[in-house]
Design a protein around this motif. Structure first.
Motif, short mmCIF file in Angstrom:
data_model
loop_
_atom_site.label_atom_id
_atom_site.label_comp_id
_atom_site.label_asym_id
_atom_site.label_seq_id
_atom_site.Cartn_x
_atom_site.Cartn_y
_atom_site.Cartn_z
N PHE A 142 101.62 43.35 45.40
CA PHE A 142 100.98 42.54 46.43
C PHE A 142 102.03 41.79 47.23
O PHE A 142 102.87 41.08 46.66
CB PHE A 142 100.04 41.51 45.79
CG PHE A 142 98.79 42.09 45.17
CD1 PHE A 142 98.50 43.45 45.25
CD2 PHE A 142 97.89 41.27 44.50
CE1 PHE A 142 97.36 43.98 44.68
CE2 PHE A 142 96.74 41.79 43.93
CZ PHE A 142 96.47 43.14 44.00
N LEU A 143 101.98 41.96 48.55
CA LEU A 143 102.77 41.15 49.47
C LEU A 143 101.78 40.24 50.19
O LEU A 143 100.90 40.71 50.90
CB LEU A 143 103.53 42.03 50.47
CG LEU A 143 104.20 41.31 51.64
CD1 LEU A 143 105.23 40.31 51.14
CD2 LEU A 143 104.84 42.32 52.60
N LYS A 159 110.06 35.46 45.77
CA LYS A 159 109.87 34.76 47.05
C LYS A 159 110.80 35.36 48.09
O LYS A 159 112.00 35.52 47.85
CB LYS A 159 110.20 33.26 46.87
CG LYS A 159 110.10 32.43 48.14
CD LYS A 159 108.66 32.31 48.60
CE LYS A 159 108.56 31.49 49.87
NZ LYS A 159 109.15 32.17 51.05
N THR A 160 110.23 35.73 49.25
CA THR A 160 111.06 36.32 50.31
C THR A 160 112.08 35.29 50.82
O THR A 160 111.83 34.09 50.81
CB THR A 160 110.19 36.78 51.50
OG1 THR A 160 109.49 35.66 52.05
CG2 THR A 160 109.19 37.83 51.05
N ARG A 161 113.21 35.80 51.25
CA ARG A 161 114.24 34.89 51.77
C ARG A 161 113.83 34.31 53.12
O ARG A 161 114.11 33.15 53.41
CB ARG A 161 115.57 35.65 51.91
CG ARG A 161 116.14 36.09 50.57
CD ARG A 161 117.39 36.91 50.73
NE ARG A 161 117.92 37.34 49.43
CZ ARG A 161 118.76 36.63 48.69
NH1 ARG A 161 119.17 35.45 49.14
NH2 ARG A 161 119.19 37.09 47.54
N GLU A 198 103.31 56.02 51.58
CA GLU A 198 104.68 56.06 51.04
C GLU A 198 105.58 55.13 51.85
O GLU A 198 106.44 54.43 51.28
CB GLU A 198 105.22 57.49 51.06
CG GLU A 198 104.46 58.45 50.18
CD GLU A 198 104.54 58.08 48.71
OE1 GLU A 198 105.51 57.40 48.30
OE2 GLU A 198 103.61 58.46 47.95
N GLU A 199 105.39 55.11 53.15
CA GLU A 199 106.18 54.22 54.01
C GLU A 199 105.90 52.75 53.70
O GLU A 199 106.80 51.92 53.68
CB GLU A 199 105.89 54.53 55.47
CG GLU A 199 106.77 53.76 56.45
CD GLU A 199 106.51 54.14 57.89
OE1 GLU A 199 107.09 53.50 58.78
OE2 GLU A 199 105.70 55.07 58.13
N THR A 241 111.61 47.56 49.44
CA THR A 241 112.81 47.04 50.09
C THR A 241 112.77 45.51 50.14
O THR A 241 113.77 44.83 49.83
CB THR A 241 112.95 47.60 51.51
OG1 THR A 241 113.03 49.03 51.45
CG2 THR A 241 114.20 47.06 52.20
N LEU A 242 111.63 44.98 50.51
CA LEU A 242 111.46 43.53 50.57
C LEU A 242 111.54 42.92 49.17
O LEU A 242 112.17 41.87 48.96
CB LEU A 242 110.12 43.19 51.22
CG LEU A 242 109.91 41.75 51.69
CD1 LEU A 242 110.94 41.36 52.75
CD2 LEU A 242 108.50 41.58 52.26
#
Length: 364
Positions: A29-30, A126-128, A178-179, A186-187
């Motif tokens: 989950f994003l 946590k994203t930068r 897939e993308e 990556t994130l």
């Protein structure tokens, strides 16, 4: 079956997530922000699937404005990893210490979520940089016909986003999945670890257990807190002659319990700008209220049932009590004519105090 999920009367995102969780081995989950609001609604589904792993990548923090939680996405380029984590922990603490979580259901559920953290089944990063995307990726069990399903759209992982408010989400199981997973991975790989390092995990657990509403307190600690609040309510001393004198001048006996109530009420008003008098019938709440108004030295208005207003000769009702306590510039208005009372207040800028008699009539 439609691929669109709008939280309509027959289909909401929560229902679909529950269905997919039951047959998934991993969730990716994003979400904009994460503070247990939405995941607690998924409690039953997660509890039934004892093997599922939940990876949550958090893009934003939350803040409180006017007692409401709002998304907060300020740039973090100049912040260190520790600063970003500390901001997220503070965000989490603010959100959990809100009315939404102050209920028996969440107190019972949080033990389960803490266990998920301890067992590394709930993993948070946590994203930068701030990220407002919402992506729900399900890696399904081998027994399922499809191996991956993606839901993306406007819904955050919150109760409103899952059920209550109108949203637009789309479910995808073929082209682009897939993308989307590559984007998440990556994130995820570049995000800051929150629960995978023991120091930070323990810090998070300590915050949850000791700095939020779910903190366990002993009966003795609860007693001390109540006693502290009670003693602090006596901060205003009524040892002066003013209240005693006005009581005696109108042949009222200045009972100790009434003087204590006046002092407590003035202390509470000083801190919170209002107070509720909730004594039982016959203890003189009207007299206490008038004495408080007398001590405040401000002009005000009384809202009461029409039968308690009193007569023009000031021989009974609120008109008599206001006269007794020298509140000559006060007004008494019927609770049956609130619009007229509001119009009067709007036309007179010196009205600073409102007394509502029989206030229980106004409960929701």
């Amino acid at each position: 079956m439609s691929n669109f999920i709008t939280n309509g009367p027959t289909k909401n995102l929560l229902q679909r997530l529950e269905q997919l969780i039951s047959c998934s081995k991993e969730l990716k989950f994003l979400v904009g922000f994460f503070y247990f609001s939405g995941i607690k609604d998924l409690y039953k589904a997660l509890h039934k699937n004892e093997d599922v792993i939940i990876r949550i990548c958090v893009g934003l923090n939350v803040d409180t404005i006017n007692y409401c939680l709002v998304e907060c996405g300020e740039s973090t380029k100049k912040l260190s990893k520790n600063d970003i984590i500390n901001n997220y922990f503070e965000s989490l603490k603010k959100s959990i210490n809100s009315e939404e979580f102050d209920n028996k259901e969440f107190y019972q559920q949080i033990t389960y979520f803490i266990q998920l953290l301890l067992n590394n089944r709930l993993i948070i990063r946590k994203t930068r940089e701030p990220n407002h995307a919402k992506l729900y990726l399900f890696l399904l069990n081998e027994s399922q016909a499809k191996q991956k399903i993606l839901i993306t759209g406007s819904s955050n992982l919150t109760r409103p986003g899952l059920v209550d408010q109108n949203e637009f989400n789309v479910e995808i199981s073929d082209y682009g999945i897939e993308e989307a997973e590559k984007y998440f991975d990556t994130l995820w790989n570049s995000s800051i670890l929150v629960t995978e390092e023991n120091v930070r995990k323990n810090e998070l657990l300590q915050i949850l257990k000791h700095q939020t509403l779910i903190k366990e307190i002993t009966p003795f600690e609860a007693y001390c807190l109540v006693l502290k609040a009670f003693l602090e309510s006596y901060e205003i001393n009524l040892s002066g002659e003013a209240v005693h004198k006005i009581f005696l001048s109108n042949n009222y006996v200045p009972y100790r319990y009434q003087l204590d109530a006046i002092g407590q009420a003035l202390s509470i008003i000083e801190k919170h700008n209002g107070v509720i008098l909730a004594d039982v019938v016959g203890l003189g709440k009207t007299i206490i209220a008038c004495a408080i108004a007398f001590m405040l030295k401000k002009r005000g208005i009384v809202i009461c049932p029409p039968g308690l207003i009193g007569n023009d000769n000031k021989e009974m009702g609120w008109k008599k009590y206001l006269e007794d306590f020298r509140l000559y510039d006060w007004e008494v208005r019927s609770s049956g004519k609130l619009e007229e009372a509001l119009e009067f207040v709007n036309q007179h800028n010196d009205i600073e105090v409102v007394i509502v008699d029989e206030a229980h009539r106004f409960r929701n």
